[in-house]
Motif scaffolding. Structure first.
Motif, PDB file in Angstrom:
ATOM      1  N   UNK A  68       0.799  -1.227   0.000  1.00 39.63           N
ATOM      2  CA  UNK A  68       0.000   0.000   0.000  1.00 39.63           C
ATOM      3  C   UNK A  68       0.825   1.267   0.000  1.00 39.63           C
ATOM      4  N   UNK A  69       2.089   1.164  -0.346  1.00 42.36           N
ATOM      5  CA  UNK A  69       2.997   2.318  -0.363  1.00 42.36           C
ATOM      6  C   UNK A  69       3.010   2.959  -1.753  1.00 42.36           C
ATOM      7  N   UNK A  70       1.853   3.476  -2.176  1.00 43.68           N
ATOM      8  CA  UNK A  70       1.699   3.977  -3.533  1.00 43.68           C
ATOM      9  C   UNK A  70       2.541   5.228  -3.794  1.00 43.68           C
ATOM     10  N   UNK A  71       2.548   6.155  -2.875  1.00 38.91           N
ATOM     11  CA  UNK A  71       3.359   7.363  -3.073  1.00 38.91           C
ATOM     12  C   UNK A  71       4.850   7.022  -3.117  1.00 38.91           C
ATOM     13  N   UNK A  74       5.756   5.680  -6.600  1.00 37.36           N
ATOM     14  CA  UNK A  74       5.982   6.723  -7.599  1.00 37.36           C
ATOM     15  C   UNK A  74       7.239   7.544  -7.291  1.00 37.36           C
ATOM     16  N   UNK A  75       7.587   7.651  -6.010  1.00 41.78           N
ATOM     17  CA  UNK A  75       8.778   8.417  -5.633  1.00 41.78           C
ATOM     18  C   UNK A  75      10.069   7.713  -6.045  1.00 41.78           C
ATOM     19  N   UNK A  76      10.105   6.380  -5.986  1.00 38.85           N
ATOM     20  CA  UNK A  76      11.356   5.657  -6.241  1.00 38.85           C
ATOM     21  C   UNK A  76      11.426   4.991  -7.612  1.00 38.85           C
ATOM     22  N   UNK A  77      10.318   4.853  -8.291  1.00 43.11           N
ATOM     23  CA  UNK A  77      10.345   4.164  -9.587  1.00 43.11           C
ATOM     24  C   UNK A  77      11.179   4.977 -10.590  1.00 43.11           C
ATOM     25  N   UNK A  78      12.065   4.318 -11.325  1.00 45.32           N
ATOM     26  CA  UNK A  78      12.927   5.036 -12.271  1.00 45.32           C
ATOM     27  C   UNK A  78      12.166   5.857 -13.316  1.00 45.32           C
ATOM     28  N   UNK A  81      10.393   8.961 -10.797  1.00 47.70           N
ATOM     29  CA  UNK A  81      11.023   9.656  -9.665  1.00 47.70           C
ATOM     30  C   UNK A  81      11.472  11.078  -9.990  1.00 47.70           C
ATOM     31  N   UNK A  82      11.750  11.383 -11.245  1.00 49.49           N
ATOM     32  CA  UNK A  82      12.224  12.722 -11.601  1.00 49.49           C
ATOM     33  C   UNK A  82      11.171  13.576 -12.292  1.00 49.49           C
ATOM     34  N   UNK A  83       9.947  13.107 -12.326  1.00 51.30           N
ATOM     35  CA  UNK A  83       8.886  13.828 -13.039  1.00 51.30           C
ATOM     36  C   UNK A  83       8.362  15.019 -12.243  1.00 51.30           C
ATOM     37  N   UNK A  84       8.333  14.911 -10.963  1.00 46.72           N
ATOM     38  CA  UNK A  84       7.716  15.954 -10.145  1.00 46.72           C
ATOM     39  C   UNK A  84       6.285  15.571  -9.845  1.00 46.72           C
TER      40      UNK A  84
END
Length: 108
Positions: A68-71, A74-78, A81-84
């Motif tokens: 359930x760690x959805x945020x 998205x924060x760590x996925x390659x 992670x750099x999209x903002x």
């Protein structure tokens, strides 16, 4: 459904489990399988990479979805992670389709 079809890389957890123990009397809902695959394809279309290699706990990205760690996903996925900022509705639709339990996924 009591047999497996489809491309291995797009299989949801319940089909992976079915394939690993075909002698068990397991069945799965093909509509829920398609919803799962739709979430994978939507992620691929939106971000240019698959969300994970396989939908198993051993996969570092899918394990975040299981937990359930959805945020965090998205924060760590390659691919993300750099999209903002990513649209919250898009994230919600993708994550809802990729839920590990088919009964929790939307129906068509």
């Amino acid at each position: 459904m009591t047999y497996s079809a489809g491309t291995d890389i797009y299989l949801p957890p319940e089909v992976i489990q079915f394939n690993s123990a075909p002698s068990l009397d397991l069945a799965y809902d093909p509509i829920k399988v398609d919803v799962f695959t739709m979430g994978e394809v939507l992620f691929l279309l939106a971000f240019g990479q698959r969300p994970f290699k396989f939908a198993t706990y051993d996969d570092p990205y899918y394990s975040l979805i299981i937990e359930g760690e959805y945020n965090e996903f998205f924060r760590v996925h390659p691919a993300t992670k750099d999209i903002g900022e990513i649209d919250e509705d898009l994230k919600r639709v993708i994550m809802t389709c990729l839920l590990p339990y088919p009964e929790d996924r939307p129906s068509l």
